[in-house]
Design an enzyme around this catalytic site. Structure first.
Site, mmCIF file in Angstrom:
data_model
loop_
_atom_site.group_PDB
_atom_site.id
_atom_site.type_symbol
_atom_site.label_atom_id
_atom_site.label_comp_id
_atom_site.label_asym_id
_atom_site.label_seq_id
_atom_site.Cartn_x
_atom_site.Cartn_y
_atom_site.Cartn_z
ATOM 1 N N ASP A 1 -6.084 1.919 -2.005
ATOM 2 C CA ASP A 1 -6.787 1.575 -0.771
ATOM 3 C C ASP A 1 -7.597 0.292 -0.943
ATOM 4 O OD1 ASP A 1 -5.685 3.856 0.312
ATOM 5 O OD2 ASP A 1 -7.579 4.943 0.487
ATOM 6 N N HIS B 1 0.841 -1.202 0.000
ATOM 7 C CA HIS B 1 0.000 0.000 0.000
ATOM 8 C C HIS B 1 0.875 1.251 0.000
ATOM 9 C CE1 HIS B 1 -2.788 2.941 2.049
ATOM 10 N NE2 HIS B 1 -3.522 2.548 1.026
#
Length: 138
Positions: free
Chosen positions: A105, A63
């Protein structure tokens, strides 16, 4: 110190995507996002260094790498549009930067959900001082 920083971000970033990302995490993992992932391992939470400690921490590492590819907007403060459809997260923004942040996300939330069985309470509130191994490249 890391805890105070995250709490400050929570208070300051109310309009940013922090709460959007947290909602995705809750939907995909069934876990409360802030308590479970805000200070987990070497990468879940603000910043990151060292080697990811497990598959859950690796989701956060990836991420961070994804956010590193975002141009033209601040990924931690960008507000995007998304929905939940048939158990999946659908990013719906026409703005490329916002869509990219949403997809980062989304991928992380899905990854955390797929690896929820690797979650180890020993890595909750993990001190960044334990993250001394050389960092991997994105």
């Amino acid at each position: 110190m890391r805890t105070l920083w995250i709490m400050a971000v929570c208070l300051i970033g109310v309009e940013g995507n922090f709460f959007q990302f947290a909602e995705m995490i809750v939907k995909m993992t069934g876990k409360e996002a802030v308590h479970s992932y805000a200070i987990y391992g070497c990468y879940c939470g603000w910043g990151g260094q060292g080697k990811p400690q497990d598959a859950t921490d690796r989701c956060c590492f990836v991420h961070d790498c994804c956010y590193g590819t975002v141009n033209d907007c601040n990924p931690k403060m960008a507000t995007y549009s998304y929905s939940f459809e048939n158990g999946d997260i659908v990013c719906g923004d026409n703005n490329l930067c916002l869509k990219t942040v949403c997809e980062c996300d989304r991928a992380a939330a899905i990854c955390l959900g797929q690896n929820v069985n690797t979650y180890d309470k020993n890595y909750e509130n993990y001190a960044i001082s334990h993250c001394t191994e050389e960092s991997e490249q994105c």
